[in-house]
Design a protein around this motif. Sequence first.
Motif, PDB file in Angstrom:
ATOM      1  N   UNK A   1     -47.087 -97.496 -68.778  1.00  0.00           N
ATOM      2  CA  UNK A   1     -46.096 -97.570 -69.855  1.00  0.00           C
ATOM      3  C   UNK A   1     -44.835 -96.823 -69.453  1.00  0.00           C
ATOM      4  N   UNK A   2     -45.005 -95.632 -68.860  1.00  0.00           N
ATOM      5  CA  UNK A   2     -43.839 -94.842 -68.479  1.00  0.00           C
ATOM      6  C   UNK A   2     -43.019 -95.589 -67.426  1.00  0.00           C
ATOM      7  N   UNK A   3     -43.661 -96.201 -66.471  1.00  0.00           N
ATOM      8  CA  UNK A   3     -42.948 -96.967 -65.440  1.00  0.00           C
ATOM      9  C   UNK A   3     -42.216 -98.153 -66.071  1.00  0.00           C
ATOM     10  N   UNK A   4     -42.839 -98.775 -67.061  1.00  0.00           N
ATOM     11  CA  UNK A   4     -42.194 -99.903 -67.756  1.00  0.00           C
ATOM     12  C   UNK A   4     -40.961 -99.409 -68.525  1.00  0.00           C
ATOM     13  N   UNK A   5     -41.068 -98.256 -69.186  1.00  0.00           N
ATOM     14  CA  UNK A   5     -39.897 -97.678 -69.882  1.00  0.00           C
ATOM     15  C   UNK A   5     -38.786 -97.418 -68.870  1.00  0.00           C
ATOM     16  N   UNK A   6     -39.168 -96.839 -67.726  1.00  0.00           N
ATOM     17  CA  UNK A   6     -38.180 -96.572 -66.674  1.00  0.00           C
ATOM     18  C   UNK A   6     -37.514 -97.880 -66.251  1.00  0.00           C
ATOM     19  N   UNK A   7     -38.331 -98.926 -66.086  1.00  0.00           N
ATOM     20  CA  UNK A   7     -37.804-100.219 -65.623  1.00  0.00           C
ATOM     21  C   UNK A   7     -36.788-100.794 -66.615  1.00  0.00           C
ATOM     22  N   UNK A   8     -37.123-100.743 -67.897  1.00  0.00           N
ATOM     23  CA  UNK A   8     -36.175-101.222 -68.915  1.00  0.00           C
ATOM     24  C   UNK A   8     -34.880-100.419 -68.855  1.00  0.00           C
ATOM     25  N   UNK A   9     -35.018 -99.082 -68.810  1.00  0.00           N
ATOM     26  CA  UNK A   9     -33.828 -98.227 -68.826  1.00  0.00           C
ATOM     27  C   UNK A   9     -32.969 -98.475 -67.590  1.00  0.00           C
ATOM     28  N   UNK A  10     -33.569 -98.643 -66.434  1.00  0.00           N
ATOM     29  CA  UNK A  10     -32.812 -98.800 -65.212  1.00  0.00           C
ATOM     30  C   UNK A  10     -32.152-100.177 -65.121  1.00  0.00           C
ATOM     31  N   UNK A  11     -32.824-101.219 -65.663  1.00  0.00           N
ATOM     32  CA  UNK A  11     -32.240-102.556 -65.543  1.00  0.00           C
ATOM     33  C   UNK A  11     -31.372-102.927 -66.747  1.00  0.00           C
TER      34      UNK A  11
END
Lengths: 457, 457
Positions: free
Chosen positions: A129-139
Amino acid sequence: MTERVIQYLKDNKEKHLAKLNEFLSIPSVSTDSVHKQDVVEAANFVAAYLEEIGFETVEVQKTKGHPLVFAEWMGAGKDKPTALFYGHYDVQPTDPVELWKSEPFKPEVREGRLYARGSSDDKGQVFMHLAVFEAFMKTEGKLPINIKVCIEGEEEIGSENLYEILKTKKEQFNADFAVISDSGMVAKGQPTILYGLKGFTGLEFTLTGPSSDLHSGIYGGAVRNPAMAMAHLVASLKDENEVVKVAGFYDDVEPMTDEERQLIKEVPGENYTETAGVTETVSEQGYTAKEHTMARPTLEINGMFGGYQGEGTKTIIPSTATVKLTCRLVPGQEPNHIQELLVKHLEKHVLPGVTLNIKREPLSAKAYKVDPNHPLIEKAAVSYEKAFGKEAVYVRMGGSIPVVEWIDSEYKIPVVLLGFGTPEDRLHSPNESFPLDSFEKGMETLVYYYAEATNLE
Amino acid sequence: MTERVIQYLKDNKEKHLAKLNEFLSIPSVSTDSVHKQDVVEAANFVAAYLEEIGFETVEVQKTKGHPLVFAEWMGAGKDKPTALFYGHYDVQPTDPVELWKSEPFKPEVREGRLYARGSSDDKGQVFMHLAVFEAFMKTEGKLPINIKVCIEGEEEIGSENLYEILKTKKEQFNADFAVISDSGMVAKGQPTILYGLKGFTGLEFTLTGPSSDLHSGIYGGAVRNPAMAMAHLVASLKDENEVVKVAGFYDDVEPMTDEERQLIKEVPGENYTETAGVTETVSEQGYTAKEHTMARPTLEINGMFGGYQGEGTKTIIPSTATVKLTCRLVPGQEPNHIQELLVKHLEKHVLPGVTLNIKREPLSAKAYKVDPNHPLIEKAAVSYEKAFGKEAVYVRMGGSIPVVEWIDSEYKIPVVLLGFGTPEDRLHSPNESFPLDSFEKGMETLVYYYAEATNLE
C-alpha cells in the motif's frame, strides 16, 4: 492514469524490494519483551516512509504498549471519499528457529518467494500500500482519494491498546470505509474476496499436584499426577469427533444457511497434504474441512507441557502441567461469555488431587461478516480481476483480525479485506514467505482499487 | 570390638564429611552426555578411596557405557562369608536448577541435613560403607568378613551394562549375600527392613500431525491437533480412579495377601502434605496410598510436551506432541511383556489424523521380594535396632533397583537392603538432602551388621 502509476511501480521494483527487505530485517516481535526496541524501530521505519511519500500528518503515537503510526493525506477534498488503511508492523515469534532454512530476519528470495518472518503477515502487504501511495504521488502528484493510515504494533498480541484508541478518537480515524491487507487468497493467483473473519478468545491454565517433582517410584500411587490429570481435563474439552464439549459453546452460533454451504462449495479446496503435510483432514462431525475452517467455531491447544523434556529418562511425577488454548468464534458467539464457559468447564471437570489455576487471555474479538454485494466489495472484485486475470471467489476465513470487528461496531463502515497471501505462506510457522507474484499483481490491484474508490457506488 | 570401630568413626567425623563433600562435588550425571568426564572422575574417586582403605584388588573397569569400580578384600578366609557390596556413584539430573536453594554440586549443611544432588541417592550411603571399611581396617587391621565391592555409574539410567557383566562374570562377583544401601526408612530414625522392590519399564511416544506448526485460525477445523490427540491417548491409559486401562496390565499381578495387608498396616503412614505438598492422596480404587505405593503397579507420565511454551500467546496448531512414561511393576509382571501391552494399547487407541512413533525404553527390571524371616534379614533388623534404639518395620518399596532383581535371579543369593534415606530427602527433585543423623547412626548400623554377618545363621 492507472497505467502510469503501474509503470512507476514496475520501474522501481528493485528499489522497492530493497526497501521492503530493510523493513523485514527489523525483528519487531510484539509478544517478546526482549524485542521492545526493535518494535519501536519498525514503527519509525513506517513513519519515515510515510513522510517521504508526502503524507501531511505523520505521527508515531505512544500507547500503553507498542507505538501506533498514524498519518493522513486529505488533499482529495471533501467531495472525495476517505479510506482508512489499517495494517500492522509487528510480527509473530520465530520459534522453533532451528527449522528455518534461512534466518527469519534476513530476507531471501527462493523460487519466486520472499522468505522472512512478516513477509506475508503483515509487512509485505503493508509495504504494498505504501509503495502504491508513493507511486500515485510521484506520477500524479496526488492520491485519488483521501487516505488515513493506521499501522499498529500489537496485532499479533491482540491489539489491546488499539481498541481504546479507536473507541475514543473517532474524529481522528473516521472514514467512509476501511481497507486491510492482512489475509490471503485461497490459492496463488486466485482473487479472493474475504467477507468474514472469525472471533477469538483464549486462556492458559496450570494444574499443580505435589509442591515439587517427586520420585515416581516412591510416590506413584499416593498422589495425582498433574500431567495425567491435564490429559483428562484437555480430553474433556473436545471429543474424538472434533465436537467441543464445553456446555453452551455452540448455543449462540448462527447456523450455516444453504446459500452459504453453496458459496463455500464454490471455493476451490485446499490440498492439505501439500500445504499442511497431513495424510487426512479431520473436522467437526457433519462438516467438511472447508465448512469447519470457514464457518464453524474451533478450540485448539497451542501448547501443552509439564515434567521432564530432556534427553533420556527421568522418573518423576511432575509438579505441574500447563496448557495454552485459544478458540476461534463465529457470528453470534460473544468472546467473554465463551471464555467464562471455558472457565466453568475446567472448574467442573478437573480431577481431585490437583489445584487448577487459570490465566484468562485479556485480548479477544467477535467474529465479523460484511455483505458480499456491497459496492465497495464489488469494486474490490473488479480490481482483483483486472490485475490477476481471474474471477474472484468469496470466502469467510478461519483467522481473526480483531480490529476489523471493532471498526465495524464502533464506526459502522464497511471493511474491505484485500488480501494477497497464499496457503503456502506458512504464517506463524518457520519459513514464512510471500510470492513476488502477489507483491506485483497485488500492487496493481491496489492501484485499480484506490482509483475506483473515488465514488462509493 | 564394634565399640572401637564406632569410636573411630566418631573421632573422624569431620574428616569423613569433608571427603564426602569432595565426592558430592563431582557432577556425575549419567543421563547427560555433557557430564561424561565427570562420571569418570567420580569412578576414580571411589577407586582411590578403596585403595587407601587397603582393598587388595581395585579396578576401574571400562564398560560399553560408564566405568564400573570393582574391589575385593578376601583376607577373612574361606571360613568366613563373602558379602557383595553394591552401590552407584552416578546421580540424577538437577533440573529445574532454579529451584535449588544452594547449588546442587556445592554441598551445604542446613538444619542437620546435607544438601547436594546424590547426598542420599546414592553417594552419601555408598560413602558410609567405605568409611566403615576404613574404620575396621584402621582399628582392627582387617574386615570381619570377605568383601567384594561393585560400584557402578549407570544406576540412574537403568544399569544397562551391569546386567551383562553380572551375567558373564559370576566368578568375579559371586558371594554369599549382597548388601545395598540405596533406599530409605519410612521416617527419620525409624529402622526399615526393605524386603521388596518394584520392577520397571517405560517408553516415549510422539504424535505428529501437520509437518510443521500451523496457523490455528486458518487450519483449525481441517487437521487433527496432536496435542489434543495426545490428551485423549494419555487419558485412555489410566482412568480417574487411578486404574490402568491397558488391556492385560494387571493379569499377572500377584494379589496382596491378608498377611501383607497387615504388615503394610503396621508401617507408619507418610504425611504426604508435609513431604509432597499435596492436600489429598489419590490412589487406585480399592487401595490406600500405602498399599498402592508399596504393592500395586503404577503408570506415570514423567513428561508431556508439544507446541508453544514461551511468554504470552502463540496461535498455532503444534506439529507434534511427546510423552515420556514409566511403569513400576510388582511380582508376577514381566517387563518386556508389559511394554508390549503398552505399545498395543497406544496403537489401538491413537485417533485418526496423526502418526504415532514409539521409542521403547531399553532398560527394565522385574520386581523383587525376599523372605523377611531370612537370618541375614533378621541380623539387619537387630543391627538397626542397636544403632537407632527402635524396632524395625518391614516394607516393600515403590522404587526399583534393577540390579537387585538381577542378583536374585543370576546368583540366587539374598539381597539385604539396608537403607538410611528419609521421605524428606527429595530424591530426583531439587534440594535433595540426607540427614546427618542417618549418616552417623547408619554407619553404626553397618558396623554392627558386618560384625554380625560373620556367620550366616
